[in-house]
Design a protein around this motif. Structure first.
Motif, PDB file in Angstrom:
ATOM      1  N   ILE A   1      26.633 -19.246  38.714  1.00 59.74           N
ATOM      2  CA  ILE A   1      25.945 -18.356  37.781  1.00 59.74           C
ATOM      3  C   ILE A   1      26.228 -18.839  36.361  1.00 59.74           C
ATOM      4  CG2 ILE A   1      27.783 -16.642  37.401  1.00 59.74           C
ATOM      5  CD1 ILE A   1      25.481 -14.498  37.696  1.00 59.74           C
ATOM      6  N   ALA A   2      25.250 -18.717  35.482  1.00 58.51           N
ATOM      7  CA  ALA A   2      25.429 -19.077  34.076  1.00 58.51           C
ATOM      8  C   ALA A   2      25.612 -17.802  33.263  1.00 58.51           C
ATOM      9  CB  ALA A   2      24.222 -19.851  33.568  1.00 58.51           C
ATOM     10  N   ILE A   3      26.541 -17.843  32.317  1.00 55.47           N
ATOM     11  CA  ILE A   3      26.817 -16.701  31.447  1.00 55.47           C
ATOM     12  C   ILE A   3      26.424 -17.106  30.029  1.00 55.47           C
ATOM     13  CG2 ILE A   3      28.581 -15.077  30.667  1.00 55.47           C
ATOM     14  CD1 ILE A   3      30.245 -16.080  33.129  1.00 55.47           C
ATOM     15  N   LEU A   4      25.462 -16.380  29.445  1.00 55.57           N
ATOM     16  CA  LEU A   4      24.911 -16.761  28.150  1.00 55.57           C
ATOM     17  C   LEU A   4      25.056 -15.651  27.123  1.00 55.57           C
ATOM     18  CD1 LEU A   4      22.460 -17.553  30.548  1.00 55.57           C
ATOM     19  CD2 LEU A   4      22.112 -19.203  28.737  1.00 55.57           C
ATOM     20  N   ASP A   5      25.219 -16.073  25.861  1.00 57.20           N
ATOM     21  CA  ASP A   5      25.263 -15.130  24.739  1.00 57.20           C
ATOM     22  C   ASP A   5      24.290 -15.627  23.667  1.00 57.20           C
ATOM     23  OD1 ASP A   5      25.753 -13.456  22.645  1.00 57.20           O
ATOM     24  OD2 ASP A   5      27.901 -13.847  22.505  1.00 57.20           O
ATOM     25  N   PRO A   6      23.176 -14.934  23.452  1.00 54.95           N
ATOM     26  CA  PRO A   6      22.158 -15.400  22.498  1.00 54.95           C
ATOM     27  C   PRO A   6      22.423 -15.026  21.044  1.00 54.95           C
ATOM     28  CG  PRO A   6      21.408 -13.406  23.556  1.00 54.95           C
ATOM     29  CD  PRO A   6      22.740 -13.742  24.174  1.00 54.95           C
ATOM     30  N   LEU A   7      23.565 -14.439  20.741  1.00 52.70           N
ATOM     31  CA  LEU A   7      23.786 -13.878  19.416  1.00 52.70           C
ATOM     32  C   LEU A   7      23.626 -14.899  18.289  1.00 52.70           C
ATOM     33  CD1 LEU A   7      24.554 -11.443  17.668  1.00 52.70           C
ATOM     34  CD2 LEU A   7      26.961 -12.037  18.027  1.00 52.70           C
ATOM     35  N   ASN A   8      24.254 -16.061  18.416  1.00 49.80           N
ATOM     36  CA  ASN A   8      24.250 -17.038  17.318  1.00 49.80           C
ATOM     37  C   ASN A   8      22.926 -17.779  17.191  1.00 49.80           C
ATOM     38  OD1 ASN A   8      26.894 -16.462  16.520  1.00 49.80           O
ATOM     39  ND2 ASN A   8      27.742 -17.854  18.046  1.00 49.80           N
ATOM     40  N   ASP A   9      22.284 -18.096  18.306  1.00 50.76           N
ATOM     41  CA  ASP A   9      21.026 -18.844  18.264  1.00 50.76           C
ATOM     42  C   ASP A   9      20.168 -18.411  19.452  1.00 50.76           C
ATOM     43  OD1 ASP A   9      18.947 -20.636  18.057  1.00 50.76           O
ATOM     44  OD2 ASP A   9      20.227 -22.341  17.572  1.00 50.76           O
ATOM     45  N   PRO A  10      19.493 -17.259  19.322  1.00 55.03           N
ATOM     46  CA  PRO A  10      18.722 -16.710  20.447  1.00 55.03           C
ATOM     47  C   PRO A  10      17.703 -17.681  21.028  1.00 55.03           C
ATOM     48  CG  PRO A  10      18.871 -15.117  18.674  1.00 55.03           C
ATOM     49  CD  PRO A  10      19.411 -16.399  18.133  1.00 55.03           C
ATOM     50  N   HIS A  11      16.949 -18.381  20.180  1.00 54.01           N
ATOM     51  CA  HIS A  11      15.883 -19.240  20.683  1.00 54.01           C
ATOM     52  C   HIS A  11      16.433 -20.449  21.436  1.00 54.01           C
ATOM     53  CE1 HIS A  11      12.626 -17.004  18.766  1.00 54.01           C
ATOM     54  NE2 HIS A  11      13.447 -16.835  17.751  1.00 54.01           N
ATOM     55  N   ALA A  12      17.549 -21.007  20.957  1.00 57.57           N
ATOM     56  CA  ALA A  12      18.180 -22.122  21.676  1.00 57.57           C
ATOM     57  C   ALA A  12      18.736 -21.647  23.015  1.00 57.57           C
ATOM     58  CB  ALA A  12      19.298 -22.729  20.827  1.00 57.57           C
ATOM     59  N   THR A  13      19.304 -20.442  23.019  1.00 48.91           N
ATOM     60  CA  THR A  13      19.849 -19.890  24.256  1.00 48.91           C
ATOM     61  C   THR A  13      18.762 -19.698  25.300  1.00 48.91           C
ATOM     62  OG1 THR A  13      21.626 -18.751  23.081  1.00 48.91           O
ATOM     63  CG2 THR A  13      21.092 -17.939  25.278  1.00 48.91           C
ATOM     64  N   PHE A  14      17.616 -19.177  24.877  1.00 50.00           N
ATOM     65  CA  PHE A  14      16.570 -18.919  25.859  1.00 50.00           C
ATOM     66  C   PHE A  14      15.814 -20.186  26.262  1.00 50.00           C
ATOM     67  CE2 PHE A  14      17.463 -14.619  24.431  1.00 50.00           C
ATOM     68  CZ  PHE A  14      17.587 -14.013  25.667  1.00 50.00           C
ATOM     69  N   ALA A  15      15.877 -21.216  25.428  1.00 48.63           N
ATOM     70  CA  ALA A  15      15.359 -22.525  25.851  1.00 48.63           C
ATOM     71  C   ALA A  15      16.243 -23.064  26.970  1.00 48.63           C
ATOM     72  CB  ALA A  15      15.339 -23.493  24.674  1.00 48.63           C
ATOM     73  N   ARG A  16      17.554 -22.860  26.820  1.00 50.86           N
ATOM     74  CA  ARG A  16      18.493 -23.269  27.859  1.00 50.86           C
ATOM     75  C   ARG A  16      18.304 -22.418  29.118  1.00 50.86           C
ATOM     76  NH1 ARG A  16      24.659 -24.894  26.622  1.00 50.86           N
ATOM     77  NH2 ARG A  16      23.488 -26.565  25.647  1.00 50.86           N
ATOM     78  N   ALA A  17      18.009 -21.147  28.921  1.00 56.30           N
ATOM     79  CA  ALA A  17      17.789 -20.257  30.063  1.00 56.30           C
ATOM     80  C   ALA A  17      16.563 -20.688  30.874  1.00 56.30           C
ATOM     81  CB  ALA A  17      17.630 -18.821  29.585  1.00 56.30           C
ATOM     82  N   LYS A  18      15.547 -21.219  30.197  1.00 56.39           N
ATOM     83  CA  LYS A  18      14.364 -21.719  30.913  1.00 56.39           C
ATOM     84  C   LYS A  18      14.735 -22.878  31.823  1.00 56.39           C
ATOM     85  CE  LYS A  18      10.770 -20.325  27.618  1.00 56.39           C
ATOM     86  NZ  LYS A  18       9.715 -20.793  26.684  1.00 56.39           N
ATOM     87  N   ARG A  19      15.640 -23.732  31.350  1.00 59.58           N
ATOM     88  CA  ARG A  19      16.126 -24.851  32.164  1.00 59.58           C
ATOM     89  C   ARG A  19      16.839 -24.318  33.406  1.00 59.58           C
ATOM     90  NH1 ARG A  19      17.284 -29.790  34.537  1.00 59.58           N
ATOM     91  NH2 ARG A  19      19.400 -30.477  34.201  1.00 59.58           N
ATOM     92  N   LEU A  20      17.631 -23.269  33.228  1.00 62.56           N
ATOM     93  CA  LEU A  20      18.328 -22.664  34.362  1.00 62.56           C
ATOM     94  C   LEU A  20      17.332 -22.101  35.371  1.00 62.56           C
ATOM     95  CD1 LEU A  20      21.112 -20.789  32.375  1.00 62.56           C
ATOM     96  CD2 LEU A  20      21.471 -22.714  33.934  1.00 62.56           C
ATOM     97  N   GLN A  21      16.293 -21.442  34.845  1.00 58.08           N
ATOM     98  CA  GLN A  21      15.273 -20.879  35.723  1.00 58.08           C
ATOM     99  C   GLN A  21      14.594 -21.989  36.528  1.00 58.08           C
ATOM    100  OE1 GLN A  21      11.578 -19.589  33.968  1.00 58.08           O
ATOM    101  NE2 GLN A  21      11.507 -17.747  35.239  1.00 58.08           N
ATOM    102  N   GLU A  22      14.288 -23.099  35.868  1.00 52.44           N
ATOM    103  CA  GLU A  22      13.644 -24.231  36.548  1.00 52.44           C
ATOM    104  C   GLU A  22      14.537 -24.792  37.657  1.00 52.44           C
ATOM    105  OE1 GLU A  22      12.945 -26.875  33.334  1.00 52.44           O
ATOM    106  OE2 GLU A  22      11.236 -25.731  32.523  1.00 52.44           O
ATOM    107  N   CYS A  23      15.845 -24.769  37.415  1.00 52.80           N
ATOM    108  CA  CYS A  23      16.810 -25.282  38.400  1.00 52.80           C
ATOM    109  C   CYS A  23      17.219 -24.207  39.415  1.00 52.80           C
ATOM    110  CB  CYS A  23      18.051 -25.806  37.692  1.00 52.80           C
ATOM    111  SG  CYS A  23      17.753 -27.252  36.662  1.00 52.80           S
ATOM    112  N   LYS A  24      16.643 -23.018  39.267  1.00 52.33           N
ATOM    113  CA  LYS A  24      16.923 -21.891  40.166  1.00 52.33           C
ATOM    114  C   LYS A  24      18.405 -21.518  40.176  1.00 52.33           C
ATOM    115  CE  LYS A  24      12.931 -22.877  43.091  1.00 52.33           C
ATOM    116  NZ  LYS A  24      12.411 -23.158  44.454  1.00 52.33           N
TER     117      LYS A  24
END
Length: 231
Positions: A68-91
């Motif tokens: 499982i990945a644990i993310l905090d978007p506070l400092n850079d929300p858009h970069a965090t959710f770009a990374r989250a898209k990669r996680l989604q692609e990798c399931k």
């Protein structure tokens, strides 16, 4: 074990890992990362710094070990959710751990199929227990009380509640809303979205009506408050 002492490149053989799961820590502050790393290890969850090569390594291990990945978007929300898209692609499942929540962030998390949202108003041991249960599958989802205040859970699948911007606008209107909130002119938005100025003007009129706004200043303030743009 803490974030500062972890190697940049993993040397672990995930196919024979003696842990019940792996937690990828992303954008977590150093202090919190150290506490989480130590506590997760005690609970049998191996902490790793979230990076592309770690994801590739875990995917290649094909060991079936829970991740499982644990993310905090506070400092850079858009970069965090770009990374989250990669996680989604990798399931790879993900959960967000933050001090505060903004509706836009929560909406993005829902869109990407996150396993939940944890807020830091709970004791560390409780947070670690939740992460452990999500990692190993003993818990499918967890939404903190702050997250539930922004969600409609009545249909089984979490959705943003009716008082959030995203619940009042269509996806196209929301896109126009964000562009206008950034200070772009109608002409600039029309060019960027490959639409006519008349169409953008029409969207703008409906947006202002639905959100009960009187001018662009209030629109921008609302976008900042809900997390669609930075202050």
């Amino acid at each position: 074990m803490n974030l500062a002492s972890m190697p940049d490149k993993s040397i672990f053989d995930y196919s024979s890992l003696n842990y019940s799961g792996v937690a990828l820590l992303s954008e977590i502050s150093t202090c919190l990362g150290q506490v989480l790393s130590q506590s997760l290890s005690i609970h049998g969850i191996k902490p790793e710094i979230h990076s592309d090569h770690i994801i590739d390594e875990l995917m290649g291990a094909n060991s079936g070990i829970p991740v499982i990945a644990i993310l905090d978007p506070l400092n850079d929300p858009h970069a965090t959710f770009a990374r989250a898209k990669r996680l989604q692609e990798c399931k790879i499942p993900m959960v967000f751990l933050t001090q505060k929540i903004k509706p836009a962030w929560l909406g993005w998390a829902l869109q990407l199929g996150a396993s939940g949202w944890i807020t830091m108003d709970s004791p560390v041991e409780e947070i670690v227990s939740i992460i452990s249960q999500l990692t190993t599958g003993r818990m499918k989802q967890f939404w903190s009380s702050k997250a539930r205040q922004m969600l409609d859970l009545s249909e089984g699948k979490p959705q943003l509640a009716g008082d959030c911007v995203a619940s009042k606008l269509t996806s196209r209107q929301l896109e126009v809303f964000v562009q206008l909130a950034k200070g772009k002119t109608v002409k600039e938005v029309a060019t960027d979205m490959n639409l006519s100025e008349k169409s953008i003007d029409s969207h703008k009129y409906r947006i202002m009506q639905r959100l009960m706004l009187h001018d662009r200043v209030y629109l921008s303030r609302l976008a900042i408050r809900e997390g669609y743009i930075d202050a």
